[in-house]
Design a protein around this motif. Structure first.
Motif, mmCIF file in Angstrom:
data_model
loop_
_atom_site.group_PDB
_atom_site.id
_atom_site.type_symbol
_atom_site.label_atom_id
_atom_site.label_comp_id
_atom_site.label_asym_id
_atom_site.label_seq_id
_atom_site.Cartn_x
_atom_site.Cartn_y
_atom_site.Cartn_z
ATOM 1 N N LYS A 196 107.018 24.188 7.813
ATOM 2 C CA LYS A 196 108.234 23.392 8.043
ATOM 3 C C LYS A 196 108.265 22.790 9.443
ATOM 4 N N LEU A 197 107.458 23.335 10.351
ATOM 5 C CA LEU A 197 107.349 22.782 11.703
ATOM 6 C C LEU A 197 106.150 21.852 11.847
ATOM 7 N N GLY A 198 105.399 21.665 10.774
ATOM 8 C CA GLY A 198 104.233 20.798 10.837
ATOM 9 C C GLY A 198 102.930 21.505 11.146
ATOM 10 N N ILE A 199 102.963 22.842 11.221
ATOM 11 C CA ILE A 199 101.744 23.613 11.438
ATOM 12 C C ILE A 199 100.911 23.582 10.158
ATOM 13 N N ALA A 200 99.611 23.382 10.291
ATOM 14 C CA ALA A 200 98.723 23.418 9.136
ATOM 15 C C ALA A 200 98.583 24.859 8.651
ATOM 16 N N THR A 201 98.392 25.036 7.362
ATOM 17 C CA THR A 201 98.390 26.381 6.785
ATOM 18 C C THR A 201 97.234 26.578 5.817
ATOM 19 N N CYS A 202 96.865 27.845 5.640
ATOM 20 C CA CYS A 202 95.889 28.218 4.620
ATOM 21 C C CYS A 202 96.206 29.636 4.158
ATOM 22 N N GLN A 203 96.313 29.817 2.844
ATOM 23 C CA GLN A 203 96.608 31.136 2.291
ATOM 24 C C GLN A 203 95.323 31.855 1.905
ATOM 25 N N LEU A 204 95.166 33.072 2.430
ATOM 26 C CA LEU A 204 94.026 33.908 2.047
ATOM 27 C C LEU A 204 94.360 34.650 0.759
ATOM 28 N N ILE A 205 93.511 34.502 -0.234
ATOM 29 C CA ILE A 205 93.672 35.182 -1.520
ATOM 30 C C ILE A 205 92.626 36.288 -1.572
ATOM 31 N N ARG A 206 92.917 37.396 -0.938
ATOM 32 C CA ARG A 206 91.948 38.482 -0.823
ATOM 33 C C ARG A 206 91.932 39.386 -2.045
ATOM 34 N N GLU A 207 93.112 39.638 -2.625
ATOM 35 C CA GLU A 207 93.204 40.668 -3.655
ATOM 36 C C GLU A 207 93.921 40.154 -4.899
ATOM 37 N N GLY A 208 93.681 38.890 -5.200
ATOM 38 C CA GLY A 208 94.185 38.333 -6.442
ATOM 39 C C GLY A 208 95.664 38.047 -6.498
ATOM 40 N N GLN A 209 96.320 37.988 -5.331
ATOM 41 C CA GLN A 209 97.752 37.704 -5.345
ATOM 42 C C GLN A 209 97.985 36.244 -5.739
ATOM 43 N N PRO A 210 99.178 35.909 -6.258
ATOM 44 C CA PRO A 210 99.448 34.538 -6.681
ATOM 45 C C PRO A 210 99.447 33.571 -5.507
ATOM 46 N N ALA A 211 98.927 32.384 -5.751
ATOM 47 C CA ALA A 211 98.874 31.359 -4.717
ATOM 48 C C ALA A 211 100.182 30.581 -4.684
ATOM 49 N N GLY A 212 100.505 30.074 -3.511
ATOM 50 C CA GLY A 212 101.658 29.194 -3.364
ATOM 51 C C GLY A 212 101.198 27.750 -3.393
ATOM 52 N N SER A 213 101.853 26.916 -2.602
ATOM 53 C CA SER A 213 101.529 25.488 -2.591
ATOM 54 C C SER A 213 100.647 25.108 -1.402
ATOM 55 N N HIS A 214 100.061 26.111 -0.752
ATOM 56 C CA HIS A 214 99.241 25.874 0.428
ATOM 57 C C HIS A 214 97.759 25.825 0.049
ATOM 58 N N PRO A 215 96.923 25.191 0.878
ATOM 59 C CA PRO A 215 95.483 25.331 0.665
ATOM 60 C C PRO A 215 95.119 26.812 0.639
ATOM 61 N N THR A 216 94.131 27.174 -0.155
ATOM 62 C CA THR A 216 93.768 28.581 -0.292
ATOM 63 C C THR A 216 92.299 28.806 0.048
ATOM 64 N N ALA A 217 91.989 30.052 0.377
ATOM 65 C CA ALA A 217 90.614 30.466 0.640
ATOM 66 C C ALA A 217 90.479 31.925 0.218
ATOM 67 N N GLU A 218 89.362 32.262 -0.387
ATOM 68 C CA GLU A 218 89.135 33.653 -0.788
ATOM 69 C C GLU A 218 88.570 34.484 0.355
ATOM 70 N N ASP A 219 88.035 33.823 1.368
ATOM 71 C CA ASP A 219 87.547 34.498 2.559
ATOM 72 C C ASP A 219 87.519 33.489 3.701
ATOM 73 N N PHE A 220 87.135 33.946 4.888
ATOM 74 C CA PHE A 220 87.166 33.054 6.052
ATOM 75 C C PHE A 220 86.101 31.969 5.971
ATOM 76 N N TYR A 221 85.042 32.208 5.210
ATOM 77 C CA TYR A 221 84.005 31.183 5.060
ATOM 78 C C TYR A 221 84.582 29.940 4.376
ATOM 79 N N GLN A 222 85.593 30.119 3.540
ATOM 80 C CA GLN A 222 86.158 28.998 2.775
ATOM 81 C C GLN A 222 87.272 28.271 3.529
ATOM 82 N N VAL A 223 87.657 28.777 4.686
ATOM 83 C CA VAL A 223 88.710 28.108 5.468
ATOM 84 C C VAL A 223 88.168 26.783 5.989
ATOM 85 N N ASN A 224 88.855 25.708 5.670
ATOM 86 C CA ASN A 224 88.386 24.362 6.017
ATOM 87 C C ASN A 224 89.001 23.920 7.340
ATOM 88 N N LEU A 225 88.157 23.798 8.355
ATOM 89 C CA LEU A 225 88.618 23.309 9.659
ATOM 90 C C LEU A 225 88.394 21.815 9.807
#
Length: 224
Positions: free
Chosen positions: A195-224
């Motif tokens: 809500k402040l304009g910060i970029a976000t990424c949700q880590l899906i480590r243990e199968g939790q439901p994803a929201g509306s943010h970009p997702t990554a299963e681990d840090f290798y998948q985090v897109n910089l």
């Protein structure tokens, strides 16, 4: 690289949730009473006990009443700042005595090192106290990683689901929100940051439901 700073959560993001719930919390619950009884006169402990009494609205509560309140907060998983500080002191002894090491996912350790080498400023924001954060990374499974970080934030800046907390962090960083990336496994925390304009990424480590943010299963998948 589009970002100048990266802020990461710990529990469920850099580290297994079970490390906190199955190792750290039970250790603190077991050792906190005797720790307080033996050290209640020490300045750093006395300061936090005073804050607990203020939170209880019982400034004259005796040590056993304070211990009972702390144990109740632990059982309820309350994010109370003086509790977190006292837990951190107990964990400090546990780390120093080799009772456990700080769990990190291998991908998190490797990528944090790589991002630091690339010049990205790294920060931690967790509901655990700053000292608890520093201890986890100082005594991590991969050695002392504290030199990688430029700073740490805890509940003293506010709750992790509150927009004002991220505004305070941005003020500290002195960076535009679009140059900051926040990693967490909790959608509500990411929502507040976005809500402040910060970029976000949700880590899906243990199968939790994803929201509306970009997702990554681990840090290798985090897109910089």
């Amino acid at each position: 690289m589009n970002y100048r700073a990266l802020i990461t959560d710990i529990e469920g993001t850099t580290s297994r949730i079970a490390f906190v719930t199955e190792v750290l919390f039970p250790y603190a619950a077991k050792h906190l009473p005797d720790f307080i009884r033996q050290r209640c006169e020490q300045a750093e402990v006395a300061l936090e006990l005073k804050a607990v009494r203020q939170k209880m609205q019982q400034p004259n509560a005796d040590t056993e009443a304070v211990i009972a309140q702390l144990q109740a907060w632990i059982a309820a998983d309350e994010k109370i700042t003086p509790l977190k500080a006292l837990q951190g002191m107990v964990w400090r002894l546990g780390y120093q005595q080799g009772h456990f090491t700080g769990h990190l996912y291998p991908d998190a350790a490797e990528q944090l090192k790589a991002w630091h080498a690339q010049g990205l400023q790294l920060f931690i924001y967790s509901s655990g106290s700053v000292e608890a954060q520093q201890l986890l990374f100082r005594y991590s499974d991969f050695g002392d990683l504290t030199p990688l970080f430029s700073g740490y934030f805890d509940t003293r800046v506010g709750g992790k689901k509150e927009i004002s907390s991220y505004a305070a962090i941005l003020q500290h960083l002195q960076l535009p929100p679009g140059q900051v990336l926040f990693l967490s496994d909790v959608v509500a925390e990411l929502d507040a940051a976005r809500k402040l304009g910060i970029a976000t990424c949700q880590l899906i480590r243990e199968g939790q439901p994803a929201g509306s943010h970009p997702t990554a299963e681990d840090f290798y998948q985090v897109n910089l």
